[in-house]
Design a protein around this motif. Structure first.
Motif, PDB file in Angstrom:
ATOM      1  N   SER A  40      30.805  25.735  43.802  1.00 21.94           N
ATOM      2  CA  SER A  40      31.221  27.108  43.578  1.00 21.94           C
ATOM      3  C   SER A  40      32.681  27.291  44.000  1.00 21.94           C
ATOM      4  O   SER A  40      33.074  26.877  45.091  1.00 21.94           O
ATOM      5  N   MET A  41      33.460  27.915  43.129  1.00 29.33           N
ATOM      6  CA  MET A  41      34.872  28.168  43.394  1.00 29.33           C
ATOM      7  C   MET A  41      35.113  29.664  43.504  1.00 29.33           C
ATOM      8  O   MET A  41      34.659  30.434  42.657  1.00 29.33           O
ATOM      9  N   ALA A  42      35.813  30.062  44.558  1.00 24.46           N
ATOM     10  CA  ALA A  42      36.136  31.479  44.770  1.00 24.46           C
ATOM     11  C   ALA A  42      37.242  31.906  43.813  1.00 24.46           C
ATOM     12  O   ALA A  42      38.145  31.143  43.492  1.00 24.46           O
ATOM     13  N   ASN A  60      33.519  28.348  47.946  1.00 22.70           N
ATOM     14  CA  ASN A  60      32.781  29.610  48.004  1.00 22.70           C
ATOM     15  C   ASN A  60      31.348  29.362  48.461  1.00 22.70           C
ATOM     16  O   ASN A  60      30.709  28.410  48.015  1.00 22.70           O
ATOM     17  N   GLY A  61      30.834  30.211  49.332  1.00 23.16           N
ATOM     18  CA  GLY A  61      29.417  30.241  49.678  1.00 23.16           C
ATOM     19  C   GLY A  61      28.840  28.973  50.265  1.00 23.16           C
ATOM     20  O   GLY A  61      27.712  28.611  49.943  1.00 23.16           O
ATOM     21  N   GLY A  62      29.590  28.250  51.089  1.00 19.02           N
ATOM     22  CA  GLY A  62      29.039  27.076  51.743  1.00 19.02           C
ATOM     23  C   GLY A  62      28.899  25.871  50.845  1.00 19.02           C
ATOM     24  O   GLY A  62      28.053  25.011  51.064  1.00 19.02           O
ATOM     25  N   SER A  63      29.733  25.782  49.821  1.00 15.39           N
ATOM     26  CA  SER A  63      29.690  24.665  48.883  1.00 15.39           C
ATOM     27  C   SER A  63      30.992  23.885  48.937  1.00 15.39           C
ATOM     28  O   SER A  63      32.076  24.472  48.931  1.00 15.39           O
ATOM     29  N   ASP A  64      30.893  22.543  49.034  1.00 16.05           N
ATOM     30  CA  ASP A  64      32.092  21.711  48.873  1.00 16.05           C
ATOM     31  C   ASP A  64      32.674  21.974  47.489  1.00 16.05           C
ATOM     32  O   ASP A  64      31.943  22.367  46.570  1.00 16.05           O
ATOM     33  N   LEU A  65      33.948  21.734  47.359  1.00  8.77           N
ATOM     34  CA  LEU A  65      34.583  21.883  46.048  1.00  8.77           C
ATOM     35  C   LEU A  65      35.538  20.730  45.816  1.00  8.77           C
ATOM     36  O   LEU A  65      36.473  20.518  46.589  1.00  8.77           O
TER      37      LEU A  65
END
Length: 185
Positions: A169-171, A115-120
């Motif tokens: 951030s996780m969607a 989410n939002g340009g963040s690696d997860l």
């Protein structure tokens, strides 16, 4: 025991159908009925029908993350709060963990969305031991998946865990989810 019951049912069905042939039926009709009954019994045993002597209790669950976004950091376990199915009550939405109600092989499916340009970075854990990694790139909406088959003992736990030190951030909105079901012994 199940095989004995099947053989007994076949014998009884054959005797009943033989009496139909003696009463004016044909052998071909008898053979077709026997074959149809055998196929019905095989399907019942394989599917775990309660009347088949097979395994009628098959735990299964599917849960999604309804809120979005979820900030994850450290040893974070996502709690998939939207429970679609929880047959056997093995999945606990308060802890995010599946606890095996019975021993055997289980198939799981995990999907995470960045989410939002963040690696997860996430991982599949069994009883606290990290087994499989999932990764979704910085591209908003990228997904990572894992579909392991695991042998569990009754009481074993399986869950997703974030192990990276960075805040990510996780969607949600049902894009990130997990499910599992009992395959057999």
């Amino acid at each position: 025991m199940a095989m004995y019951c099947v053989l007994h049912l076949i014998l009884v069905a054959t005797c009943v159908m033989y009496s139909e042939v003696k009463a004016g039926g044909t052998c071909l009709r008898l053979e077709n009925k026997i074959l149809d009954n055998l196929l019905d019994m095989i399907v019942a045993i394989k599917s775990g029908s309660p009347n088949s002597g097979g395994n009628s209790y098959r735990p299964a669950f599917t849960a999604t993350l309804s809120t979005s976004p979820v900030t994850v950091s450290g040893q974070f376990i996502p709690k998939f709060d939207n429970v679609i199915l929880n047959r056997g009550n093995g999945y606990d939405p308060k802890t995010g963990k599946f606890t095996a109600p019975k021993s055997g092989l289980y198939h799981f499916s995990f999907t995470i969305m960045s989410n939002g340009g963040s690696d997860l970075h996430m991982g599949v854990a069994k009883n606290g031991k990290y087994l499989i990694s999932l990764y979704a790139t910085k591209t908003h909406g990228d997904t990572g998946t894992a579909n392991p088959v695991l042998e569990l003992k009754e009481g074993d736990t399986v869950y997703l865990i974030h192990g990276a030190s960075a805040t990510q951030s996780m969607a949600g909105y049902h894009f990130s989810n997990m499910s599992g079901y009992y395959i057999g012994e």
